[in-house]
Motif scaffolding. Structure first.
Motif, PDB file in Angstrom:
ATOM      1  N   ARG A  26     -37.882  30.082 -82.032  1.00 20.87           N
ATOM      2  CA  ARG A  26     -36.983  28.946 -82.284  1.00 20.87           C
ATOM      3  C   ARG A  26     -36.589  28.260 -80.979  1.00 20.87           C
ATOM      4  O   ARG A  26     -36.497  27.028 -80.905  1.00 20.87           O
ATOM      5  CB  ARG A  26     -35.740  29.425 -83.030  1.00 20.87           C
ATOM      6  N   LEU A  27     -36.338  29.056 -79.933  1.00 24.53           N
ATOM      7  CA  LEU A  27     -35.978  28.478 -78.640  1.00 24.53           C
ATOM      8  C   LEU A  27     -37.136  27.659 -78.064  1.00 24.53           C
ATOM      9  O   LEU A  27     -36.928  26.573 -77.515  1.00 24.53           O
ATOM     10  CB  LEU A  27     -35.585  29.586 -77.659  1.00 24.53           C
ATOM     11  N   LEU A  28     -38.344  28.184 -78.174  1.00 30.47           N
ATOM     12  CA  LEU A  28     -39.509  27.443 -77.689  1.00 30.47           C
ATOM     13  C   LEU A  28     -39.621  26.097 -78.395  1.00 30.47           C
ATOM     14  O   LEU A  28     -39.838  25.057 -77.759  1.00 30.47           O
ATOM     15  CB  LEU A  28     -40.789  28.255 -77.908  1.00 30.47           C
ATOM     16  N   CYS A  29     -39.462  26.112 -79.705  1.00 31.44           N
ATOM     17  CA  CYS A  29     -39.579  24.871 -80.481  1.00 31.44           C
ATOM     18  C   CYS A  29     -38.435  23.911 -80.177  1.00 31.44           C
ATOM     19  O   CYS A  29     -38.647  22.704 -80.023  1.00 31.44           O
ATOM     20  CB  CYS A  29     -39.612  25.193 -81.973  1.00 31.44           C
ATOM     21  N   ALA A  30     -37.228  24.440 -80.069  1.00 33.15           N
ATOM     22  CA  ALA A  30     -36.056  23.587 -79.869  1.00 33.15           C
ATOM     23  C   ALA A  30     -36.089  22.871 -78.527  1.00 33.15           C
ATOM     24  O   ALA A  30     -35.649  21.724 -78.411  1.00 33.15           O
ATOM     25  CB  ALA A  30     -34.780  24.423 -79.984  1.00 33.15           C
ATOM     26  N   HIS A  31     -36.616  23.551 -77.496  1.00 33.64           N
ATOM     27  CA  HIS A  31     -36.605  22.981 -76.149  1.00 33.64           C
ATOM     28  C   HIS A  31     -37.948  22.386 -75.731  1.00 33.64           C
ATOM     29  O   HIS A  31     -38.049  21.784 -74.658  1.00 33.64           O
ATOM     30  CB  HIS A  31     -36.182  24.048 -75.138  1.00 33.64           C
ATOM     31  N   GLY A  32     -38.974  22.571 -76.546  1.00 34.09           N
ATOM     32  CA  GLY A  32     -40.283  22.042 -76.190  1.00 34.09           C
ATOM     33  C   GLY A  32     -40.969  22.814 -75.080  1.00 34.09           C
ATOM     34  O   GLY A  32     -41.819  22.279 -74.369  1.00 34.09           O
ATOM     35  N   PHE A  33     -40.605  24.091 -74.916  1.00 34.44           N
ATOM     36  CA  PHE A  33     -41.207  24.923 -73.880  1.00 34.44           C
ATOM     37  C   PHE A  33     -42.469  25.593 -74.407  1.00 34.44           C
ATOM     38  O   PHE A  33     -42.713  25.655 -75.609  1.00 34.44           O
ATOM     39  CB  PHE A  33     -40.232  26.016 -73.421  1.00 34.44           C
ATOM     40  N   THR A  34     -43.260  26.126 -73.470  1.00 29.49           N
ATOM     41  CA  THR A  34     -44.421  26.929 -73.846  1.00 29.49           C
ATOM     42  C   THR A  34     -44.225  28.395 -73.484  1.00 29.49           C
ATOM     43  O   THR A  34     -45.026  29.234 -73.874  1.00 29.49           O
ATOM     44  CB  THR A  34     -45.697  26.413 -73.149  1.00 29.49           C
ATOM     45  N   ALA A  35     -43.150  28.698 -72.726  1.00 34.07           N
ATOM     46  CA  ALA A  35     -42.901  30.085 -72.320  1.00 34.07           C
ATOM     47  C   ALA A  35     -41.433  30.261 -71.967  1.00 34.07           C
ATOM     48  O   ALA A  35     -40.758  29.306 -71.567  1.00 34.07           O
ATOM     49  CB  ALA A  35     -43.770  30.456 -71.121  1.00 34.07           C
ATOM     50  N   LEU A  36     -40.956  31.498 -72.110  1.00 38.93           N
ATOM     51  CA  LEU A  36     -39.584  31.853 -71.753  1.00 38.93           C
ATOM     52  C   LEU A  36     -39.605  33.104 -70.880  1.00 38.93           C
ATOM     53  O   LEU A  36     -40.211  34.113 -71.266  1.00 38.93           O
ATOM     54  CB  LEU A  36     -38.756  32.146 -73.007  1.00 38.93           C
ATOM     55  N   PRO A  37     -38.965  33.080 -69.703  1.00 37.18           N
ATOM     56  CA  PRO A  37     -38.846  34.303 -68.913  1.00 37.18           C
ATOM     57  C   PRO A  37     -38.016  35.338 -69.676  1.00 37.18           C
ATOM     58  O   PRO A  37     -37.054  34.995 -70.369  1.00 37.18           O
ATOM     59  CB  PRO A  37     -38.118  33.842 -67.648  1.00 37.18           C
TER      60      PRO A  37
END
Length: 202
Positions: A26-37
């Motif tokens: 959900r965080l990836l989709c909400a922020h438009g990221f491809t990865a999270l540390p």
């Protein structure tokens, strides 16, 4: 030399090993990221990417073969994250970083300072930095061309996304039109806006 701290995205969004995989997605989709540390305490322990979370064409979130099985029915980040993870220092050279990301097919690299994650460099960040550099090169070349018309302090030139904006502090309309033509002839310039600007009385 441009450094990682000059181009990194911040503040950085992180997750912990105990974050659910669904929440990470959900965080990836909400922020438009491809990865999270992935952090534990103050330390970087891994990274969770889109590829880590997409296990099959249906996009279900469950452990891959060889990964730790979740202790419950809810999959956690620790079950899917990539570890160990490569990272950058804040002073890492951007050109070297770009070469490494292309060579090793890396899409995101966390930036660490004193053991803490302070940002993340993505391919999009590098592309944005490259475009900004191109725009500045165009502005410099236009300024050189305008020196044929009048002294440099007459003009203020900025370029954004290939569109040149010329502020003319002189009053000669023909000079302004000539300046616009010269700017338009610079390779890479998509459009030109030239306008009269009243000098600051102070």
């Amino acid at each position: 030399m441009m450094q990682a701290r000059d181009v990194m995205s911040r503040p950085v969004v992180t997750v912990t090993p105990a974050t659910t995989a669904a929440d990470a997605a959900r965080l990836l989709c909400a922020h438009g990221f491809t990865a999270l540390p992935v952090v534990e305490g103050d330390g970087l322990v891994g990274i969770v990417t889109e590829a880590d979370l997409i296990d099959d064409p249906g996009g279900s979130l469950h452990p891959r073969p060889g990964r730790h099985e979740a202790a419950s029915s809810e999959l956690l980040v620790r079950d899917v994250m990539s570890a160990p993870v490569r990272s950058l220092t804040k002073t890492a050279d951007v050109a070297d970083t770009a070469a490494m990301m292309v060579r090793d097919r890396i899409r995101s690299l966390p930036v660490v300072d004193g053991g803490r994650v302070i940002g993340i460099v993505t391919r999009r960040d590098l592309l944005r930095a490259g475009l900004a550099h191109i725009d500045q090169d165009l502005a410099d070349e236009i300024s050189r061309q305008l020196a044929q018309v009048d002294t440099p302090n007459r003009w203020r030139v900025t370029v954004e996304d290939g569109v040149a904006d010329i502020e003319d502090y002189g009053s000669d309309v023909e000079d302004r039109e000539r300046a616009a033509r010269l700017a338009a002839e610079v390779p890479g310039v998509a459009a030109v806006r030239a306008r009269h600007q009243t000098p600051d009385p102070f």
